[in-house]
Scaffold this active site. Structure first.
Site, short mmCIF file in Angstrom:
data_model
loop_
_atom_site.label_atom_id
_atom_site.label_comp_id
_atom_site.label_asym_id
_atom_site.label_seq_id
_atom_site.Cartn_x
_atom_site.Cartn_y
_atom_site.Cartn_z
N GLU A 95 0.80 -1.22 0.00
CA GLU A 95 0.00 0.00 0.00
C GLU A 95 0.83 1.27 0.00
OE1 GLU A 95 -2.58 -0.59 3.36
OE2 GLU A 95 -4.09 -1.61 2.16
N GLU A 126 6.93 -21.68 8.59
CA GLU A 126 7.34 -20.81 9.69
C GLU A 126 8.50 -21.40 10.50
OE1 GLU A 126 4.81 -21.58 13.63
OE2 GLU A 126 3.61 -20.70 12.03
#
Length: 311
Positions: A95, A126
């Protein structure tokens, strides 16, 4: 080397001590509540998040100043995380270009498991410590960069490994966790540990922990961009007008901030090749586009300073 049963027991004990994994006695009847009572109960929990973020204000400010300093020297901000935490970093990075007119390489989101993990879970990603190092090396991580590791538990191996590597390289390291005394906090120079307490649904860290992470990354980029001069009088002035809505917003922004009509604002934007900041400088000083662009560059992109220099 621990055998599987010992490893499981050790991990169980570790997770049991995390507030994000805790269960609360008053949550056993959620499925029996009316919908409006569920809404109120969840909203009550969510209201705790801003207060927890506020408690970390000084640490957040340290991170913003460090990130801004490195941005000014050409450094990058690199988020690294897994699952929800990784997606929040990717979202914030994506963004920045349309909001602040930044190059896509200035703020980068790295997620365990790669692009596929943005939309779908990638099992065991992870836990891959080597992958974190490889992902950062692929970006040619440098001492002038900042790496922000995000993990609700604060113990995600991928994130811990990435922060340790980044620190060895000499980059500034920041940790965002939802538990105190976290492993990622210990690995980083600046620890932002936003303790939001047990989740509305126990262990579902996409909830309060995820909300806290989003609030913190909003601050890291928004406040550093303000300090870089990407806003003027509280308005975005480096946005990229890539569609009709944003082009209209650009004209309206120039008209409102300069106190001129729509036609004059549009004309100034034309002379400024669509740059809101440059159009405002033209209208504020009467300088031609070349002189205004030079003054803006000399002012490091700070519109207020450029106006002062030309008036």
């Amino acid at each position: 080397m621990l055998d599987d049963s010992s490893r499981f027991a050790a991990l169980l004990a570790e997770l049991s001590g995390l507030t994000t994994e805790a269960q609360t006695a008053d949550r056993g009847d959620l499925d029996l509540l009316d919908t409006i009572d569920l809404v109120r109960a969840m909203n009550t929990e969510d209201r705790r998040v801003p207060e927890a973020v506020a408690a970390q204000g000084e640490q957040i400010a340290l991170a913003v100043d460090g990130i801004t300093e490195r941005f000014r020297r050409g450094g990058r901000l690199i988020y690294i995380g897994a699952g929800t935490a990784g997606r929040i970093g990717v979202l914030d990075a994506s963004e920045c270009p349309p909001t602040f007119g930044t190059d896509p390489s200035m703020v980068v989101g790295v997620i365990a498991g790669g692009e596929q993990a943005i939309r779908s879970a990638v099992e065991d990603a992870e836990d891959d410590e080597e992958a974190a190092i490889a992902d950062l090396e692929r970006l040619s991580l440098a001492p002038g960069d900042t790496v922000v590791g995000i993990s609700a538990s604060g113990r995600t191996p991928y994130v811990v490994s990435g922060l340790v590597h980044a620190r060895e390289v000499g980059a500034l390291t920041v940790a965002i966790a939802a538990n105190a005394d976290s492993a990622i906090g210990a690995a980083a120079e600046i620890a932002i540990e936003v303790v939001t307490g047990p989740e509305f649904i126990s262990g579902s860290t996409r909830l309060k922990s995820g909300t806290a992470q989003k609030l913190v990354v909003n601050m890291l980029t928004t406040l550093s961009m303000i300090k870089l001069g990407k806003t003027y009088r509280g308005v975005m002035v480096d946005l990229q007008a890539t569609n009709e809505k944003l082009r209209v917003r650009s004209v309206r922004t120039v008209a409102q901030l300069a106190g001129v009509g729509i036609e004059e604002a549009a004309e100034a934007l034309g002379l400024a090749d669509g740059s809101v900041k440059l159009a405002l400088l033209l209208l504020a000083t009467g300088a031609d586009a070349s002189a205004a662009a030079h003054a803006l560059a000399e002012a490091g992109g700070i519109l207020r300073d450029a106006i002062r220099a030309l008036n």
